[in-house]
Design a protein around this motif. Sequence first.
Motif, PDB file in Angstrom:
ATOM      1  N   GLN A 204     -33.611 -20.993 -55.544  1.00  0.00           N
ATOM      2  CA  GLN A 204     -32.804 -22.189 -55.808  1.00  0.00           C
ATOM      3  C   GLN A 204     -31.338 -21.942 -55.475  1.00  0.00           C
ATOM      4  O   GLN A 204     -30.674 -22.793 -54.887  1.00  0.00           O
ATOM      5  N   TRP A 205     -30.855 -20.772 -55.860  1.00  0.00           N
ATOM      6  CA  TRP A 205     -29.470 -20.399 -55.575  1.00  0.00           C
ATOM      7  C   TRP A 205     -29.222 -20.368 -54.055  1.00  0.00           C
ATOM      8  O   TRP A 205     -28.253 -20.949 -53.557  1.00  0.00           O
ATOM      9  N   ALA A 206     -30.097 -19.687 -53.327  1.00  0.00           N
ATOM     10  CA  ALA A 206     -29.946 -19.568 -51.879  1.00  0.00           C
ATOM     11  C   ALA A 206     -30.110 -20.917 -51.191  1.00  0.00           C
ATOM     12  O   ALA A 206     -29.395 -21.219 -50.225  1.00  0.00           O
ATOM     13  N   SER A 207     -31.020 -21.727 -51.688  1.00  0.00           N
ATOM     14  CA  SER A 207     -31.298 -23.026 -51.064  1.00  0.00           C
ATOM     15  C   SER A 207     -30.111 -23.975 -51.173  1.00  0.00           C
ATOM     16  O   SER A 207     -29.891 -24.804 -50.279  1.00  0.00           O
ATOM     17  N   PHE A 208     -29.343 -23.867 -52.237  1.00  0.00           N
ATOM     18  CA  PHE A 208     -28.199 -24.769 -52.370  1.00  0.00           C
ATOM     19  C   PHE A 208     -27.191 -24.522 -51.248  1.00  0.00           C
ATOM     20  O   PHE A 208     -26.656 -25.461 -50.669  1.00  0.00           O
ATOM     21  N   TRP A 209     -26.939 -23.273 -50.918  1.00  0.00           N
ATOM     22  CA  TRP A 209     -26.024 -22.972 -49.816  1.00  0.00           C
ATOM     23  C   TRP A 209     -26.587 -23.487 -48.492  1.00  0.00           C
ATOM     24  O   TRP A 209     -25.885 -24.138 -47.710  1.00  0.00           O
ATOM     25  N   ASP A 210     -27.859 -23.204 -48.221  1.00  0.00           N
ATOM     26  CA  ASP A 210     -28.474 -23.677 -46.976  1.00  0.00           C
ATOM     27  C   ASP A 210     -28.433 -25.202 -46.903  1.00  0.00           C
ATOM     28  O   ASP A 210     -28.179 -25.777 -45.837  1.00  0.00           O
ATOM     29  N   PHE A 211     -28.689 -25.847 -48.037  1.00  0.00           N
ATOM     30  CA  PHE A 211     -28.668 -27.301 -48.102  1.00  0.00           C
ATOM     31  C   PHE A 211     -27.277 -27.844 -47.769  1.00  0.00           C
ATOM     32  O   PHE A 211     -27.135 -28.817 -47.021  1.00  0.00           O
ATOM     33  N   CYS A 212     -26.245 -27.208 -48.299  1.00  0.00           N
ATOM     34  CA  CYS A 212     -24.870 -27.654 -48.036  1.00  0.00           C
ATOM     35  C   CYS A 212     -24.530 -27.525 -46.554  1.00  0.00           C
ATOM     36  O   CYS A 212     -23.806 -28.360 -45.998  1.00  0.00           O
ATOM     37  N   VAL A 213     -25.046 -26.481 -45.908  1.00  0.00           N
ATOM     38  CA  VAL A 213     -24.774 -26.257 -44.492  1.00  0.00           C
ATOM     39  C   VAL A 213     -25.531 -27.260 -43.625  1.00  0.00           C
ATOM     40  O   VAL A 213     -24.987 -27.818 -42.671  1.00  0.00           O
ATOM     41  N   GLU A 214     -26.793 -27.508 -43.972  1.00  0.00           N
ATOM     42  CA  GLU A 214     -27.660 -28.313 -43.124  1.00  0.00           C
ATOM     43  C   GLU A 214     -27.624 -29.808 -43.428  1.00  0.00           C
ATOM     44  O   GLU A 214     -28.025 -30.620 -42.591  1.00  0.00           O
ATOM     45  N   CYS A 215     -27.170 -30.169 -44.618  1.00  0.00           N
ATOM     46  CA  CYS A 215     -27.183 -31.591 -44.986  1.00  0.00           C
ATOM     47  C   CYS A 215     -25.814 -31.998 -45.538  1.00  0.00           C
ATOM     48  O   CYS A 215     -25.612 -32.084 -46.741  1.00  0.00           O
TER      49      CYS A 215
END
Length: 245
Positions: A204-215
Motif C-alpha cells: 500500500q505504501w509503495a502503491s501510493f507513490w506509483d499512483f501519484c506518478v502514474e495518475c
Amino acid sequence: MGGTRGRSKKRAANTDDMWNSKSKKKSHAAALEGTAEKLFQELLDGAAEQQPEEEIDTEQLNMEGIAMLGEKLGLDVETDLRIIVLLWKTGASKPGTLTKTEFMEACKNGTLPIENGWSSVKEMLPRLDIGFLTGNEFKDFYKFCFQFNRQGTHKTLDKELVVALLPMVLKDRVPSDRLESFCDFLTSMEGKQEQQYNRITLDQWASFWDFCVECEDLGAYDQSSSAWPVLIDEYVEYMEEKLKK
C-alpha cells in the motif's frame, strides 16, 4: 653487463615503490579502521548514557545510538530526512538499527568519509538531500523509509506514523493537495475501513507513490480496470464524494 645491472636497479627500485605503496595503503586502512572503531564507540557510549539501566548491544546501534549519530551531525532524527538517507546509504538492513558491521563497511568503502572524524561526515550532508535522488534510486529509498520504521517483527506501519512520514518523504515530489487529501482520507475513515487500514502494508505504501506518478488526474481514474490496491480505489471514491459536496 652495465645495462643488465641498470635494469636490475630499476627493477629493485620498482619493487621498493610497490612495497612502499602497499605499506602506505595498509597504514591508511589501519588508521581508518581505528577511527571508525572510535566513532562507533562514541555512539554506543552516548546511547548508554541515555539508557543507564539497560544493557547496550555493542554490535549495533539502536534508535538511541542513531539519535546520537544525528546529534553528532547536527541533525534532528525526527524531522531531518538526511539521517534516513545516510542510513540507507550505509546499507542499514534491520528496522531501527545500524549494525557495527554496516557502519565499519561504510567507513571502509567511503560511504561514510571519516578521515577527519565527524567533521568529514558533516561535509557530505548537503549531498544527502533527497532532491538529488532520481528514478529507481528514490523509489528504493522510499521503500527503505517504510522498512526502517517498522517495529520489531511487524511488517506494517501504524497509520498515524504513515500520516506523519508521507509529507516528509514526498514533499516537493507530490502535489501538496494530493498528500493532504490522502492523509485526511487515512485519518477520517470510520468503522470497518478504519480497522482495515489501521496499519499500512509495504504494498500500500509503495502503491501510493506509483499512483501519484502514474495518475496525476483523478478524473481519468478508471476503477473498473484498476490494478491498484483497494486502498487506492477507496481513496479515489473518497475524493469523488468530497468533490460532490
